[in-house]
Scaffold this motif. Sequence first.
Motif, short mmCIF file in Angstrom:
data_model
loop_
_atom_site.label_atom_id
_atom_site.label_comp_id
_atom_site.label_asym_id
_atom_site.label_seq_id
_atom_site.Cartn_x
_atom_site.Cartn_y
_atom_site.Cartn_z
N THR A 1 0.84 -1.20 0.00
CA THR A 1 0.00 0.00 0.00
C THR A 1 0.87 1.24 0.00
OG1 THR A 1 -1.82 -1.08 1.17
CG2 THR A 1 -1.74 1.32 1.29
N TRP A 2 0.51 2.20 -0.86
CA TRP A 2 1.13 3.51 -0.88
C TRP A 2 0.26 4.47 -0.08
CZ3 TRP A 2 5.61 4.97 -3.56
CH2 TRP A 2 6.16 3.99 -4.40
N GLY A 3 0.88 5.46 0.56
CA GLY A 3 0.05 6.39 1.29
C GLY A 3 0.69 7.73 1.59
N ILE A 4 -0.15 8.74 1.63
CA ILE A 4 0.18 10.05 2.21
C ILE A 4 -0.93 10.32 3.20
CG2 ILE A 4 0.44 12.51 1.79
CD1 ILE A 4 1.42 11.84 -1.02
N PHE A 5 -0.57 10.67 4.43
CA PHE A 5 -1.57 10.77 5.49
C PHE A 5 -1.95 12.22 5.78
CE2 PHE A 5 0.53 6.67 6.38
CZ PHE A 5 -0.57 5.86 6.19
N GLY A 6 -3.23 12.38 6.04
CA GLY A 6 -3.81 13.63 6.48
C GLY A 6 -4.93 13.31 7.46
N HIS A 7 -5.71 14.32 7.81
CA HIS A 7 -6.72 14.07 8.84
C HIS A 7 -7.79 13.09 8.38
CE1 HIS A 7 -8.70 17.21 6.45
NE2 HIS A 7 -9.84 16.82 6.96
N GLY A 8 -7.91 12.85 7.07
CA GLY A 8 -8.93 11.95 6.57
C GLY A 8 -8.57 10.49 6.58
N ASN A 9 -7.29 10.14 6.88
CA ASN A 9 -6.93 8.72 6.89
C ASN A 9 -5.87 8.35 7.91
OD1 ASN A 9 -4.77 9.96 5.56
ND2 ASN A 9 -4.55 8.35 4.03
N VAL A 10 -5.33 9.34 8.63
CA VAL A 10 -4.21 9.04 9.53
C VAL A 10 -4.63 8.18 10.72
CG1 VAL A 10 -4.45 11.21 10.84
CG2 VAL A 10 -2.24 10.05 10.74
N PRO B 1 -9.39 6.47 -0.85
CA PRO B 1 -9.37 7.85 -0.37
C PRO B 1 -10.22 8.03 0.88
CG PRO B 1 -10.90 7.66 -2.18
CD PRO B 1 -10.23 6.32 -2.06
N GLY B 2 -9.75 8.88 1.79
CA GLY B 2 -10.59 9.28 2.89
C GLY B 2 -11.76 10.09 2.39
N ASP B 3 -12.81 10.18 3.22
CA ASP B 3 -13.99 10.93 2.82
C ASP B 3 -14.51 11.71 4.03
OD1 ASP B 3 -16.15 11.82 1.28
OD2 ASP B 3 -16.41 9.86 0.33
N VAL B 4 -15.48 12.57 3.81
CA VAL B 4 -16.02 13.38 4.90
C VAL B 4 -16.80 12.49 5.87
CG1 VAL B 4 -16.13 15.45 3.48
CG2 VAL B 4 -18.10 13.92 3.55
N PHE B 5 -17.13 13.01 7.04
CA PHE B 5 -17.82 12.23 8.06
C PHE B 5 -19.13 11.68 7.53
CE2 PHE B 5 -15.00 14.70 10.66
CZ PHE B 5 -14.80 13.97 11.83
N ALA B 6 -19.38 10.40 7.77
CA ALA B 6 -20.67 9.82 7.45
C ALA B 6 -21.74 10.27 8.43
CB ALA B 6 -20.57 8.29 7.44
N THR C 1 -1.20 -6.01 -7.75
CA THR C 1 -1.21 -4.56 -7.83
C THR C 1 -0.95 -3.99 -6.44
OG1 THR C 1 -2.43 -2.62 -8.62
CG2 THR C 1 -3.71 -4.34 -7.49
N HIS C 2 -1.03 -2.66 -6.34
CA HIS C 2 -0.88 -1.98 -5.06
C HIS C 2 -2.15 -1.20 -4.74
CE1 HIS C 2 3.82 -1.83 -5.22
NE2 HIS C 2 3.36 -3.00 -4.81
N ALA C 3 -2.34 -0.91 -3.47
CA ALA C 3 -3.40 -0.01 -3.03
C ALA C 3 -2.80 1.36 -2.75
CB ALA C 3 -4.07 -0.56 -1.77
N VAL C 4 -3.64 2.38 -2.80
CA VAL C 4 -3.21 3.76 -2.56
C VAL C 4 -4.20 4.41 -1.62
CG1 VAL C 4 -2.75 6.00 -3.61
CG2 VAL C 4 -2.18 3.92 -4.87
N THR C 5 -3.70 4.93 -0.49
CA THR C 5 -4.58 5.63 0.43
C THR C 5 -4.20 7.10 0.52
OG1 THR C 5 -5.40 5.78 2.72
CG2 THR C 5 -3.17 4.96 2.44
N THR C 6 -5.24 7.95 0.60
CA THR C 6 -5.03 9.39 0.71
C THR C 6 -5.99 9.96 1.74
OG1 THR C 6 -6.71 10.14 -0.88
CG2 THR C 6 -4.59 9.42 -1.78
N SER C 7 -5.74 11.19 2.10
CA SER C 7 -6.67 11.91 2.95
C SER C 7 -7.84 12.42 2.10
CB SER C 7 -5.96 13.08 3.64
OG SER C 7 -6.81 13.70 4.58
N ILE C 8 -8.76 13.15 2.73
CA ILE C 8 -9.88 13.72 2.00
C ILE C 8 -9.42 14.97 1.26
CG2 ILE C 8 -11.47 12.82 3.72
CD1 ILE C 8 -11.81 15.59 4.83
#
Length: 627
Positions: A36-45, A118-123, A86-93
């Motif tokens: 998994t590749w990732g860059i973290f922000g408040h939406g996925n950290v 990808p991260g998303d807004v609050f459900a 393949t790889h997965a990719v995670t990001t913040s919102i």
Amino acid sequence: MKTSTVRLTVAQALVRFLSRQYTERDGARQRLIGATWGIFGHGNVAGLGQALLQYGDDMPFHQGRNEQAMVHAAVGYARQCDRLSTHAVTTSIGPGATNLVTGAALATINHVPVLLLPGDVFATRPADPVLQQLEVPYAGDVSVNDCLRPVSKFFDRIERPERLIPAALQAMRVLTDPVDTGAVTLALPQDVQAEAFDWPEEFFRERVWTVRRPAPDPQELADAVRELKRARRPLLVAGGGVHHSGAEDALKEFADATRIPVAATQAGKGSLLHDHPADVGGIGHTGTATANELARTADLVIGVGTRYTDFTTASATLFANPDVRFLNLNVAAFDAHKLAARPLVADARAGLTALREALGGTYRAEPAYVAEYTEDKERWEERVDACFAAEDELVRPTQAQVLGALDELATGDDILINAAGSLPGDLHKLWRTRSRDQYHVEYGYSCMGYEIPAALGVALAAPGRPVWALVGDGTYLMLPTEIVTAVQEGVPVKVVILQNHGYASIGGLSASVGAEGFATQYRFAGERGAYAGAPLPVDLAANAASLGMTVHRAKTVRDLREALAAARDATRPTCVYVETETSDTVSGPPPAQAWWDVPVAETAERSAAVEAREEYDRHAAGRRRHL
């Protein structure tokens, strides 16, 4: 009977699930999600970030610098793995998620699997709006992640924990489907990522997803045999589906048995190696004279794993024989029916094998036809030699001579990666492919900036092999960020920067369509924004060095040969920087051997545009619909 459960967050459950998915084809098994590749922000950290830390022994992780680049790296890895891993990719919102869109489009257009998280807004919407939330007055359930819907082959938003189970299984189905694969997006609201749930243990069992090889329908196969047996000037067009299927040996056996010439699209180049007698090189706008002359007179075109893009068909002007027919072998019925073809819907390897066996040795191309394309190929190879040759090694090299120097050095182990600019045309016409996976040109989306991150992904999939990212200065400036990741992880990619002070490919196109090269050069601005002043004092070699690469500057052909050899032997990320000769007095590669439709202004005051329109109308008159 009570089902055994385990309590995990949604993010933890997803990472654990992904670490236990496998593919199998022809008895060979491998992990579906290799890392998994990732860059973290408040939406996925706090969700996926925490889960990836917790399951670090089960799920390798790569730290990216740009979200689009991470997708390119995953695509490069997946393509090198023949789409079986393949790889997965995670990001913040927010911008992290929208930066995925270009990479997702590239993956889907090229039919290469990649998993986007990808991260998303609050459900639950405890605060509305939250940071980076897009407010849509007419639809409260829309977020910026919906931009990924049209470029994804599967999309779901996990608004409740229990929705992950069917969504994850559907995602794996699409990733492993040879017809429908591409970008798969699971949008993950940041609160749901961290929410706990009692998951059935069965959800985490090892699953093996069989990658199918559909066999041809008997009636379609019989019809295909009849079509082929009455052909006098057949031409086979090999597309990317040959590589995806691992059908290179089957294609070689078919060509050996029938002696039908084989031309290749950008994605299909290398389906036959350059020294095979039936290989006639690239086809279409960037193709060889040999292949294109055969295409103009062919009475049967056998497309194998190709989408027939406008570059391949020369914008519907290439297949000029009034009696030409098409036979399309493709795993996707959508592509098999193009150009009113007789379809043979099947896996490329299974279909080629079945077609050869059904012919039973009863068909071979006529000797005169074989002699014709053999002699034409020899003449083209002489033109290639002339382009590669450098009589004076103490002068600045042309772009073609850069490829010639690399051609002298490369073996079947080397992998070349390119995507945009003038290099794809030169490579398609000139490069002599020595192994099935050496030629890695992304030309479905032709995305500037793909090369460096894709090289990183390829190198991760093929450790120990020399991996070259060939980039012009324009492409380098688009997306050099993953150089830092290569340095960080010690991945010895080799980046060749060709400095020609602008968008050389579009500059040439601009001149040909009457736009006179407007705003295509990297120079100081002149009158009317023409950018016709001195070249900008930009030092890309220094930039690459500042990001941690070892850099070799090559000023002459001799320098270039020495620099490329040093880079090939290097065990850390290395750059070769060369300013290429672009003078009109120096001969370059052969011009385009077929047309490409780029509309020209129908009315204009400047003579360049008026003349370009006359030329456009002349070519456009040759367009036809194959019905």
